[in-house]
Design an enzyme around this catalytic site. Structure first.
Site, PDB file in Angstrom:
ATOM      1  N   LYS A  51       1.249   2.453  23.840  1.00 43.37           N
ATOM      2  CA  LYS A  51      -0.008   3.218  23.774  1.00 43.37           C
ATOM      3  C   LYS A  51      -1.188   2.267  23.586  1.00 43.37           C
ATOM      4  O   LYS A  51      -2.224   2.403  24.237  1.00 43.37           O
ATOM      5  CB  LYS A  51       0.040   4.239  22.639  1.00 43.37           C
ATOM      6  CG  LYS A  51       0.884   5.467  22.977  1.00 43.37           C
ATOM      7  CD  LYS A  51       0.988   6.383  21.791  1.00 43.37           C
ATOM      8  CE  LYS A  51       1.810   7.629  22.103  1.00 43.37           C
ATOM      9  NZ  LYS A  51       1.170   8.525  23.089  1.00 43.37           N
ATOM     10  N   LYS A  76      11.103  -2.795   9.061  1.00 45.84           N
ATOM     11  CA  LYS A  76      11.304  -3.175   7.657  1.00 45.84           C
ATOM     12  C   LYS A  76      12.754  -3.638   7.453  1.00 45.84           C
ATOM     13  O   LYS A  76      13.672  -3.002   7.957  1.00 45.84           O
ATOM     14  CB  LYS A  76      10.999  -1.956   6.779  1.00 45.84           C
ATOM     15  CG  LYS A  76      10.581  -2.289   5.368  1.00 45.84           C
ATOM     16  CD  LYS A  76      10.184  -1.005   4.644  1.00 45.84           C
ATOM     17  CE  LYS A  76       9.645  -1.279   3.276  1.00 45.84           C
ATOM     18  NZ  LYS A  76       8.336  -1.903   3.269  1.00 45.84           N
ATOM     19  N   ARG A  87      12.505   1.393  -6.186  1.00 42.44           N
ATOM     20  CA  ARG A  87      11.202   1.545  -6.823  1.00 42.44           C
ATOM     21  C   ARG A  87      10.792   3.027  -6.893  1.00 42.44           C
ATOM     22  O   ARG A  87      10.289   3.501  -7.894  1.00 42.44           O
ATOM     23  CB  ARG A  87      10.172   0.742  -6.011  1.00 42.44           C
ATOM     24  CG  ARG A  87       8.947   0.359  -6.744  1.00 42.44           C
ATOM     25  CD  ARG A  87       8.250  -0.907  -6.242  1.00 42.44           C
ATOM     26  NE  ARG A  87       8.446  -1.294  -4.877  1.00 42.44           N
ATOM     27  CZ  ARG A  87       7.655  -0.928  -3.865  1.00 42.44           C
ATOM     28  NH1 ARG A  87       6.625  -0.156  -4.076  1.00 42.44           N
ATOM     29  NH2 ARG A  87       7.890  -1.348  -2.637  1.00 42.44           N
ATOM     30  N   ASP A 103       6.863   3.302   6.312  1.00 41.17           N
ATOM     31  CA  ASP A 103       6.467   2.039   6.948  1.00 41.17           C
ATOM     32  C   ASP A 103       7.669   1.238   7.432  1.00 41.17           C
ATOM     33  O   ASP A 103       7.636   0.020   7.455  1.00 41.17           O
ATOM     34  CB  ASP A 103       5.600   1.208   5.997  1.00 41.17           C
ATOM     35  CG  ASP A 103       6.343   0.830   4.720  1.00 41.17           C
ATOM     36  OD1 ASP A 103       7.430   1.380   4.485  1.00 41.17           O
ATOM     37  OD2 ASP A 103       5.840  -0.033   3.978  1.00 41.17           O
ATOM     38  N   ARG A 108       1.001  -3.746  13.747  1.00 45.76           N
ATOM     39  CA  ARG A 108      -0.288  -4.312  13.326  1.00 45.76           C
ATOM     40  C   ARG A 108      -1.092  -4.670  14.568  1.00 45.76           C
ATOM     41  O   ARG A 108      -0.624  -5.426  15.419  1.00 45.76           O
ATOM     42  CB  ARG A 108      -0.060  -5.528  12.454  1.00 45.76           C
ATOM     43  CG  ARG A 108      -1.346  -6.091  11.898  1.00 45.76           C
ATOM     44  CD  ARG A 108      -1.057  -7.184  10.893  1.00 45.76           C
ATOM     45  NE  ARG A 108      -0.408  -6.669   9.698  1.00 45.76           N
ATOM     46  CZ  ARG A 108       0.322  -7.425   8.870  1.00 45.76           C
ATOM     47  NH1 ARG A 108       0.510  -8.702   9.121  1.00 45.76           N
ATOM     48  NH2 ARG A 108       0.866  -6.889   7.785  1.00 45.76           N
ATOM     49  N   LYS A 143      -9.874  -2.936  -0.996  1.00 48.40           N
ATOM     50  CA  LYS A 143      -9.129  -2.979  -2.260  1.00 48.40           C
ATOM     51  C   LYS A 143      -9.863  -3.912  -3.224  1.00 48.40           C
ATOM     52  O   LYS A 143     -10.694  -4.711  -2.811  1.00 48.40           O
ATOM     53  CB  LYS A 143      -7.721  -3.513  -2.005  1.00 48.40           C
ATOM     54  CG  LYS A 143      -6.798  -2.472  -1.409  1.00 48.40           C
ATOM     55  CD  LYS A 143      -5.360  -2.916  -1.568  1.00 48.40           C
ATOM     56  CE  LYS A 143      -4.422  -1.784  -1.219  1.00 48.40           C
ATOM     57  NZ  LYS A 143      -3.020  -2.162  -1.405  1.00 48.40           N
ATOM     58  N   HIS A 151      -5.449   1.680   7.699  1.00 42.83           N
ATOM     59  CA  HIS A 151      -4.024   2.031   7.739  1.00 42.83           C
ATOM     60  C   HIS A 151      -3.851   3.478   8.190  1.00 42.83           C
ATOM     61  O   HIS A 151      -4.501   4.374   7.640  1.00 42.83           O
ATOM     62  CB  HIS A 151      -3.390   1.918   6.342  1.00 42.83           C
ATOM     63  CG  HIS A 151      -3.266   0.514   5.843  1.00 42.83           C
ATOM     64  ND1 HIS A 151      -2.536   0.185   4.723  1.00 42.83           N
ATOM     65  CD2 HIS A 151      -3.761  -0.646   6.310  1.00 42.83           C
ATOM     66  CE1 HIS A 151      -2.599  -1.119   4.524  1.00 42.83           C
ATOM     67  NE2 HIS A 151      -3.342  -1.640   5.469  1.00 42.83           N
ATOM     68  N   GLU A 170       3.816   3.179  10.494  1.00 45.82           N
ATOM     69  CA  GLU A 170       2.557   2.737   9.884  1.00 45.82           C
ATOM     70  C   GLU A 170       1.827   1.815  10.866  1.00 45.82           C
ATOM     71  O   GLU A 170       2.397   0.832  11.329  1.00 45.82           O
ATOM     72  CB  GLU A 170       2.828   1.978   8.582  1.00 45.82           C
ATOM     73  CG  GLU A 170       1.523   1.517   7.922  1.00 45.82           C
ATOM     74  CD  GLU A 170       1.745   0.818   6.578  1.00 45.82           C
ATOM     75  OE1 GLU A 170       1.710   1.487   5.543  1.00 45.82           O
ATOM     76  OE2 GLU A 170       1.973  -0.410   6.584  1.00 45.82           O
ATOM     77  N   GLU A 185      -3.944 -14.710   1.785  1.00 44.78           N
ATOM     78  CA  GLU A 185      -3.813 -14.084   0.462  1.00 44.78           C
ATOM     79  C   GLU A 185      -2.348 -13.761   0.170  1.00 44.78           C
ATOM     80  O   GLU A 185      -1.859 -13.960  -0.932  1.00 44.78           O
ATOM     81  CB  GLU A 185      -4.677 -12.810   0.411  1.00 44.78           C
ATOM     82  CG  GLU A 185      -4.781 -12.174  -0.959  1.00 44.78           C
ATOM     83  CD  GLU A 185      -3.766 -11.080  -1.191  1.00 44.78           C
ATOM     84  OE1 GLU A 185      -3.700 -10.599  -2.319  1.00 44.78           O
ATOM     85  OE2 GLU A 185      -3.027 -10.715  -0.256  1.00 44.78           O
TER      86      GLU A 185
HETATM   87  P1  GTP Z   1       3.617   0.354  -0.168  1.00 48.99           P
HETATM   88  O1  GTP Z   1       3.652   0.919   1.226  1.00 48.99           O
HETATM   89  O2  GTP Z   1       4.753   0.782  -0.989  1.00 48.99           O
HETATM   90  O3  GTP Z   1       3.464  -1.144  -0.161  1.00 48.99           O
HETATM   91  O4  GTP Z   1       2.399   0.954  -0.933  1.00 48.99           O
HETATM   92  P2  GTP Z   1       1.122   1.697  -0.376  1.00 48.99           P
HETATM   93  O5  GTP Z   1       1.525   2.745   0.606  1.00 48.99           O
HETATM   94  O6  GTP Z   1       0.270   2.095  -1.525  1.00 48.99           O
HETATM   95  O7  GTP Z   1       0.460   0.493   0.358  1.00 48.99           O
HETATM   96  P3  GTP Z   1      -0.753   0.412   1.349  1.00 48.99           P
HETATM   97  O8  GTP Z   1      -0.687   1.455   2.408  1.00 48.99           O
HETATM   98  O9  GTP Z   1      -1.995   0.295   0.574  1.00 48.99           O
HETATM   99  O10 GTP Z   1      -0.414  -1.006   1.981  1.00 48.99           O
HETATM  100  C1  GTP Z   1       0.774  -1.235   2.649  1.00 48.99           C
HETATM  101  C2  GTP Z   1       0.746  -2.550   3.431  1.00 48.99           C
HETATM  102  O11 GTP Z   1      -0.592  -3.043   3.629  1.00 48.99           O
HETATM  103  C3  GTP Z   1       1.442  -3.695   2.744  1.00 48.99           C
HETATM  104  O12 GTP Z   1       2.801  -3.690   3.046  1.00 48.99           O
HETATM  105  C4  GTP Z   1       0.727  -4.920   3.346  1.00 48.99           C
HETATM  106  O13 GTP Z   1       1.195  -5.184   4.670  1.00 48.99           O
HETATM  107  C5  GTP Z   1      -0.685  -4.434   3.474  1.00 48.99           C
HETATM  108  N1  GTP Z   1      -1.467  -4.705   2.261  1.00 48.99           N
HETATM  109  C6  GTP Z   1      -1.899  -3.808   1.354  1.00 48.99           C
HETATM  110  N2  GTP Z   1      -2.591  -4.387   0.377  1.00 48.99           N
HETATM  111  C7  GTP Z   1      -2.613  -5.710   0.649  1.00 48.99           C
HETATM  112  C8  GTP Z   1      -3.186  -6.858  -0.010  1.00 48.99           C
HETATM  113  O14 GTP Z   1      -3.804  -6.764  -1.061  1.00 48.99           O
HETATM  114  N3  GTP Z   1      -2.988  -8.076   0.574  1.00 48.99           N
HETATM  115  C9  GTP Z   1      -2.302  -8.213   1.746  1.00 48.99           C
HETATM  116  N4  GTP Z   1      -2.175  -9.445   2.243  1.00 48.99           N
HETATM  117  N5  GTP Z   1      -1.753  -7.157   2.387  1.00 48.99           N
HETATM  118  C10 GTP Z   1      -1.894  -5.927   1.853  1.00 48.99           C
HETATM  119 MG    MG Z   2       2.512   2.216   2.533  1.00 47.83          MG
END
Ligand code: GTP
Ligand code: MG
Length: 236
Positions: A51, A76, A87, A103, A108, A143, A151, A170, A185
């Site tokens: 897509k 993953k 978790r 995810d 990406r 953040k 996202h 995702e 980072e």
């Molecule tokens: P998880 O999916 O459990 O990690 O938690 P969430 O759903 O609250 O996460 P979120 O959607 O905010 O972010 C998921 C993905 O975004 C991570 O697996 C990373 O790939 C990326 N990501 C989020 N925050 C950061 C960050 O502070 N630094 C970096 N480098 N990547 C991030």
């Molecule tokens: Mg997530």
């Protein structure tokens, strides 16, 4: 020589065999359905990547430039899935994975400019086979550490031999500058033995770098706007 076998030993043996046989079969069934589910996630990745490739192709035809710099996808790993299940205190079932971990299929999309991110996200979400489940805009609301990206958790259908299956995935959309910052980072975060003072100092520096990368994005976008305005007026 006593040819009679102890009936209990016999029974125990049979029970052990049955149990082993059953757990092997259960294990085989689980591993084959896990493989099947993972293959479905790979298909979802293929659908979504296509897509975006189509959108890139059509946009570049009309505007003579590519909104997408690169696309990276990943499935993953079983380890990370297991970590997340622990978790989130999920039961060890495939249903729990499908219904709670969104995810497993990750796509990406690295874009040239910030407005390409929103244009591509809108184009994707307008498609009638895509359903938006969740949207997190870390560009408008970065953040605390400075992380920026858009996202999307989406649902996409995949068409198998005899069935249609709806898969979650995702999608992360970001610019080259956001990607640069997030990658570095991510690397630095895994240096765990920093003192609290150093942590504080480096967090500040990292958020400064994030701010600078946002300024870079704004300026590049402004330059492009000027050039496009000029092109538009010379076409008229
Ligand atoms: P998880 O999916 O459990 O990690 O938690 P969430 O759903 O609250 O996460 P979120 O959607 O905010 O972010 C998921 C993905 O975004 C991570 O697996 C990373 O790939 C990326 N990501 C989020 N925050 C950061 C960050 O502070 N630094 C970096 N480098 N990547 C991030
Ligand atoms: Mg997530």
């Amino acid at each position: 020589m006593d040819t009679k076998k102890d009936p209990f030993q016999n029974l125990q043996e049979r029970m052990r065999n049955a149990l082993a046989d059953h757990s092997i079969r259960a294990f085989q069934e689980l591993s084959s359905s896990t493989r099947d589910l993972m293959s479905c996630y790979r298909c979802a990745i293929m659908e979504i990547e296509t897509k975006f490739r189509v959108l890139n192709e059509r946009f570049s035809l009309q505007h003579d430039r590519n909104p997408i710099d690169s696309i990276q996808s990943r499935l993953k790993s079983p380890d990370s899935i297991l970590d997340k299940m622990l978790r989130k205190k999920l039961p060890f079932t495939l249903e729990a994975i499908e219904n709670n971990i969104f995810d497993i299929a990750g796509i990406r999309v690295v874009c040239s400019f910030v407005d390409d991110i929103y244009m591509l996200a809108d184009c994707l979400l307008q498609q009638d086979d895509i359903t938006l489940i969740e949207r997190k805009d870390y560009i408008k609301n970065p953040k605390k550490n400075g992380y920026r990206s858009l996202h999307l958790i989406i649902e996409v259908p995949i068409f198998l031999q005899n069935e249609k299956k709806i898969m979650k995935a995702e999608v992360q959309l970001r610019t080259i500058a956001m990607e640069f910052w997030a990658n570095l980072e991510h690397q630095l975060r895994y240096k765990k033995d920093l003192s609290p003072e150093l942590m504080e100092q480096t967090s500040y520096q990292l958020s400064e770098c994030a701010r600078l990368s946002a300024v870079l994005d704004e300026q590049m976008q402004a330059i492009r706007d000027i050039i496009e305005k000029e092109e538009d007026s010379s076409e008229k």
